[in-house]
Design a protein around this motif. Structure first.
Motif, PDB file in Angstrom:
ATOM      1  N   ASP A  35       0.795  -1.218  -0.062  1.00 15.53           N
ATOM      2  CA  ASP A  35      -0.130  -0.015   0.066  1.00 15.53           C
ATOM      3  C   ASP A  35       1.008   1.280   0.139  1.00 15.53           C
ATOM      4  O   ASP A  35       0.281   2.299   0.012  1.00 15.53           O
ATOM      5  N   SER A  36       2.070   1.210  -0.100  1.00 14.27           N
ATOM      6  CA  SER A  36       3.130   2.637  -0.346  1.00 14.27           C
ATOM      7  C   SER A  36       2.925   2.754  -1.792  1.00 14.27           C
ATOM      8  O   SER A  36       3.503   3.936  -2.001  1.00 14.27           O
ATOM      9  N   PHE A  37       2.442   2.078  -2.696  1.00 11.29           N
ATOM     10  CA  PHE A  37       2.395   2.182  -4.118  1.00 11.29           C
ATOM     11  C   PHE A  37       1.115   2.952  -4.407  1.00 11.29           C
ATOM     12  O   PHE A  37       0.087   2.189  -3.980  1.00 11.29           O
ATOM     13  N   SER A  38       0.956   3.568  -5.244  1.00 11.73           N
ATOM     14  CA  SER A  38      -0.155   3.959  -6.060  1.00 11.73           C
ATOM     15  C   SER A  38      -0.137   3.620  -7.564  1.00 11.73           C
ATOM     16  O   SER A  38       0.939   4.117  -8.007  1.00 11.73           O
ATOM     17  N   VAL A  39      -1.259   2.929  -8.226  1.00  7.83           N
ATOM     18  CA  VAL A  39      -1.083   2.731  -9.422  1.00  7.83           C
ATOM     19  C   VAL A  39      -2.126   3.440 -10.044  1.00  7.83           C
ATOM     20  O   VAL A  39      -3.588   3.181  -9.851  1.00  7.83           O
ATOM     21  N   PHE A  40      -2.058   4.080 -11.167  1.00 11.55           N
ATOM     22  CA  PHE A  40      -3.061   4.513 -12.319  1.00 11.55           C
ATOM     23  C   PHE A  40      -3.001   3.999 -13.424  1.00 11.55           C
ATOM     24  O   PHE A  40      -2.009   3.812 -14.133  1.00 11.55           O
TER      25      PHE A  40
END
Length: 557
Positions: A35-40
């Motif tokens: 959850d430290s990553f954001s993926v668009f």
């Protein structure tokens, strides 16, 4: 698990053959990143070329980390080949057809630079020197054997084996995870927020209600005809009652059975209590020979007139509908036995009174076929059930809700008490609950819901019905909506392209994809009309009510 934008992929994308590679990558990224990553996903951008003209672009995936920076990813499915002499990329599909494709490296690199420009211009992020890179994923291809050129080193490619077994490591390598970042600064929390605003705000970060409705409608479109096997099984049964709760396909079966009986050469009647429902059934079955479609009381009047029986109508006298008209039908059938039907199908049979069944039976030829479709909700319709023993009806039970989404089925089930029914459709959008405690506030809230559905969620007016407890509420709503451009009509003609505006009682047996239901307990007749109102929408339901009413509407106690 990574923070994904959007949170879930819609059915339309998951079932699109052209998006299979992207769907695989979406699922792998969601699985391997924390959850430290954001993926668009599918992040569009608009840039300018060297002449200043606008150009559109799109980044299949953008992976962002507040400490490590940004990775722009382009995805290409199938087998991949590259011709350096022509500088041409190719994709070979499962049928061995070759397709020219754009240079995925250039696409990823362009997206990287354009998004960095937008990030700097956003005003939401303090510009600094961050780590930003690009990569290409080939989910269906073997690994790139060597560097393909100075700008195409093998390390920027992630292929089938690495996607399945080392995607997290590849992303870490591209983002130089573990390397000395002293020369660069973190993207930061403000960077993640700015990217979210840039990439998501124009698209509201969610799939619209209309898109969710389309997905649900597509999933349910094949369900209702699966009930037709029941009609095959009862073909040799003279009299049968098919029971089920709202959404189990009773009206669909009534329409199909009436059409089958009429087309087999039998003189057939399809009838029901509700005049608006009868109009809708008539519209659906227009042109079918040997078939009469009309409400029960309309049939009583027509047959009485044909037999020359004079009726004195007093609209204020309830006995005219309860007793006089049914008795006139019995007399008409005695006077003109040639008018008897060889088959009768009754929809919404739970609405019929005991003496009406006598009139129905008197209208049927000896050994004629009788089909009764009725609701099994004992909480609502147990006072005067269909007299199956007197009518020699063989009971058939429907066990699956094929019309409503699971969310709507769950809300309606609060007001249902009968044999268990399984919802087999898609989850659908959550039921929306809108609360206000004044009459004026409820009207304004309903109007606001309508405006949002049409202007923000892009739901077509022809897909919407607004249901109210009484005509006085409708009149008040019309006054509020008088200045709008909306066109309203009653449910007497369901083929209208206008928004249907009517009472819950009159809409019984009908449906539309989206329903805005205003509930006022003082006017709503207990659980029956709550059950009816909740079960009318196929895919979207908005309930507008006071705090007190909301409690009993949502509670099974």
């Amino acid at each position: 698990m990574a923070t994904m934008w959007p949170r879930e992929l819609p059915v339309s994308i998951r079932e699109d053959r052209r998006r299979r590679a992207e769907v695989r990558v979406y699922e792998h990224l969601q699985k391997v990143l924390d959850d430290s990553f954001s993926v668009f996903y599918s992040s569009p951008w608009l840039g300018v070329d060297h002449l200043g003209a606008e150009k559109d672009g799109e980044c299949d995936f953008l992976v962002a980390h507040q400490r490590l920076g940004i990775l722009a990813i382009e995805v290409k499915g199938g087998g991949i080949s590259y011709d350096p002499e022509a500088d041409q990329w190719w994709s070979t599909d499962i049928n061995q057809f070759r397709h020219k494709i754009k240079n995925p490296v250039e696409q990823a690199r362009s997206a990287k630079y354009e998004l960095l420009k937008k990030l700097k211009r956003s005003g939401r992020w303090q510009e600094r020197f961050i780590h930003i890179c690009h990569g290409v994923i080939f989910p269906g291809a073997v690994s790139v054997p060597r560097d393909l050129g100075a700008d195409k080193p093998a390390k920027i490619f992630c292929c089938s084996h690495q996607l399945a077994n080392g995607l997290r490591d590849w992303i870490g390598e591209r983002l130089a995870e573990g390397a000395n970042h002293s020369a660069k600064e973190p993207l930061g929390v403000d960077g993640i927020a700015a990217l979210t605003h840039i990439l998501a705000s124009p698209f509201d970060l969610h799939f619209s209600v209309s898109a969710a409705m389309d997905d649900a409608a597509e999933a349910m479109g094949v369900l209702e005809p699966t009930q037709f096997h029941i009609l095959d099984h009862i073909e040799d049964i003279a009299r049968a009652e098919i029971r089920g709760g709202a959404g189990t396909g009773k009206t669909v079966l009534a329409v199909e059975e009436a059409a089958r009986l009429a087309r087999s050469g039998k003189k057939t009647l399809l009838t029901c209590h509700s005049k608006p429902l009868a109009s809708e059934l008539s519209r659906r079955l227009a042109g079918v020979e040997n078939l009469t479609v009309a409400s029960f009381h309309s049939i009583c009047g027509q047959m009485a007139e044909r037999a020359g029986i004079e009726l004195t109508r007093d609209p204020s006298d309830p006995s005219f509908y309860q007793d006089i008209l049914p008795s006139a039908l019995i007399d008409a059938m005695e006077e003109r036995p040639q008018d008897h039907w060889e088959a009768i199908v009754v929809d919404e049979g739970q609405d019929f009174r005991s003496n009406w069944w006598i009139a129905i039976s008197s209208s049927l030829v000896p050994f004629g076929k009788l089909r009764v479709l009725s609701d099994s909700n004992q909480r609502v319709y147990s006072a005067e059930p269909v007299p199956d023993k007197d009518l020699d009806l063989i009971p058939i039970r429907l066990k699956r809700n094929l019309r409503n989404t699971r969310a709507i089925h769950a809300a309606a089930s609060v007001h249902y008490d009968g044999p268990a029914i399984e919802a087999v459709g898609p989850d659908g959008p959550a039921v929306k609950w809108v609360q206000d405690n004044s009459r004026e506030g409820l009207i304004k809230a309903a109007h606001a819901e309508l405006r949002q559905l049409i202007y923000q969620e892009e739901v077509a007016p022809t897909d919407i019905a607004m249901l109210f407890p009484s005509t006085s509420w409708i009149e008040a709503f019309r006054e509020t909506a008088a200045r709008s451009d909306f066109a309203f009509d009653s449910c007497d003609d369901m083929s209208t392209e206008a928004i249907v505006l009517d009472t819950v009682r009159r809409f019984k047996g009908l449906e539309r994809p989206a329903i805005i239901l205003l509930v006022a307990a003082s006017d709503l007749d207990g659980p029956e009309l709550a059950y009816v109102g909740f079960s009318r929408p196929r895919t979207f339901l908005s309930v507008v009510a006071s705090a007190v009413d909301m409690t009993w509407l949502r509670s099974s106690g």
